[in-house]
Design an enzyme around this catalytic site. Structure first.
Site, PDB file in Angstrom:
ATOM      1  N   HIS A   1      -8.335  -2.982   2.102  1.00  0.00           N
ATOM      2  CA  HIS A   1      -7.650  -4.169   1.602  1.00  0.00           C
ATOM      3  C   HIS A   1      -6.731  -4.764   2.661  1.00  0.00           C
ATOM      4  O   HIS A   1      -6.374  -5.943   2.584  1.00  0.00           O
ATOM      5  CB  HIS A   1      -6.855  -3.828   0.340  1.00  0.00           C
ATOM      6  CG  HIS A   1      -7.724  -3.630  -0.870  1.00  0.00           C
ATOM      7  ND1 HIS A   1      -8.294  -4.671  -1.557  1.00  0.00           N
ATOM      8  CD2 HIS A   1      -8.132  -2.498  -1.511  1.00  0.00           C
ATOM      9  CE1 HIS A   1      -8.998  -4.211  -2.572  1.00  0.00           C
ATOM     10  NE2 HIS A   1      -8.917  -2.891  -2.569  1.00  0.00           N
TER      11      HIS A   1
ATOM     12  N   GLU B   1     -16.267   4.081  -6.568  1.00  0.00           N
ATOM     13  CA  GLU B   1     -15.546   2.928  -7.084  1.00  0.00           C
ATOM     14  C   GLU B   1     -16.529   1.781  -7.336  1.00  0.00           C
ATOM     15  O   GLU B   1     -16.792   0.970  -6.437  1.00  0.00           O
ATOM     16  CB  GLU B   1     -14.446   2.487  -6.109  1.00  0.00           C
ATOM     17  CG  GLU B   1     -13.329   3.510  -5.939  1.00  0.00           C
ATOM     18  CD  GLU B   1     -12.153   2.969  -5.131  1.00  0.00           C
ATOM     19  OE1 GLU B   1     -12.270   1.844  -4.594  1.00  0.00           O
ATOM     20  OE2 GLU B   1     -11.129   3.661  -5.057  1.00  0.00           O
TER      21      GLU B   1
ATOM     22  N   GLN C   1       0.837  -1.204   0.000  1.00  0.00           N
ATOM     23  CA  GLN C   1       0.000   0.000   0.000  1.00  0.00           C
ATOM     24  C   GLN C   1       0.871   1.254   0.000  1.00  0.00           C
ATOM     25  O   GLN C   1       0.525   2.270  -0.616  1.00  0.00           O
ATOM     26  CB  GLN C   1      -0.931   0.001   1.220  1.00  0.00           C
ATOM     27  CG  GLN C   1      -2.009   1.078   1.183  1.00  0.00           C
ATOM     28  CD  GLN C   1      -3.059   0.805   0.127  1.00  0.00           C
ATOM     29  OE1 GLN C   1      -3.285  -0.333  -0.242  1.00  0.00           O
ATOM     30  NE2 GLN C   1      -3.697   1.859  -0.356  1.00  0.00           N
TER      31      GLN C   1
END
Length: 267
Positions: free
Chosen positions: A181, A236, A144
């Site tokens: 995530h 999204e 990330q």
């Protein structure tokens, strides 16, 4: 002699009346000041709103935790269940969070939370005719960092300052420690013939099916349109988050986002 005593009694009576009147006036002033103090401390008149009250939560600050909202954003005071942990810019994961906990191999080296993996498999299978495929599942903290730094660099190349680039980048790529995530409960899903995470995915039959059926498997469209101010993330249509069937059906049927749901149910 009797007249002098009478005059003395009258003067005494008048003095007592003056003293009594003064006491009444003083008490009245004290009551007025006290009332004004209560009004000022409550935030004003009837049309004023307590600054910690939102449209979805009318409970006053005296009956709920004081840190429930920060700058208008819901801050999770306690995690009610593993599938309802909130992760965003206002709810970062703790430094000692076990990023590798509860993961299972979902195939091709990709990982997902073992408690939600079967639900994801069932959803993908049910929408198999649309060629559904997960393109991003669990994401390690270090990965990330790379994604976020790359996004910041792109904004800087476009002419933005470091601070501006970081702010712009955070709406499209979560800052490390604030990405869903990391939980292993989020999946970026596309379909056959679609190879990039673009808003145009909403025009596909795959998206239509996902939006209509994801709640049956405990998933939600995590970052819906016109909720950007609440989630802090752009729309999204490819990002789905496991929250459990009960919460998912409530969220999707009402067209709300996870933050709104948690703020209502878990105050």
């Amino acid at each position: 002699m009797a007249q002098k005593k009478s005059r003395k009694r009258r003067r005494t009576a008048r003095l007592l009346l003056v003293v009594a009147a003064a006491v009444i006036v003083i008490l009245g002033v004290i009551l007025i000041i006290s009332a004004l103090g209560r009004v000022l401390s409550s935030g004003g008149g009837d049309n004023d709103t307590n600054p910690t009250t939102t449209a979805s939560d009318s409970t006053t600050a005296t009956t709920r935790p004081t840190a429930l909202f920060v700058d208008g954003h819901y801050v999770q005071q306690r995690i009610p269940a593993w599938n309802l942990q909130l992760v965003n810019g206002w709810n970062p994961l703790p430094a000692d969070y076990g990023f590798e906990d509860n993961l299972v191999d979902f195939g091709s080296g990709r990982m997902f939370d073992t408690r939600a993996a079967e639900a994801l498999r069932q959803m993908l299978a049910a929408g198999g005719e649309y060629g559904l495929r997960p393109v991003s599942l669990f994401r390690a903290y270090d990965h990330q960092v790379k994604l976020y730094n790359n996004e910041v660099a792109e904004w800087k190349q476009a002419g933005y300052s470091q601070a501006e680039a970081e702010q712009k980048a955070s709406t499209e790529v979560a800052r490390p420690g604030t990405s869903e995530h990391h939980l292993g409960l989020a999946a970026d899903i596309l379909s056959d013939g679609v190879y990039s995470l673009e808003e145009t995915f909403e025009n596909t039959a795959a998206f239509t099916w996902l939006k209509e059926h994801c709640a049956e498997y405990g998933f939600i469209l995590r970052y819906p349109k016109e909720k950007e101010d609440i989630t802090g993330v752009i729309y999204e249509p490819w990002h789905y988050r496991y929250v459990g069937v009960e919460a998912a059906r409530e969220i999707m049927s009402r067209g709300i986002c996870l933050e709104e749901y948690l703020a209502e149910v878990y105050r």
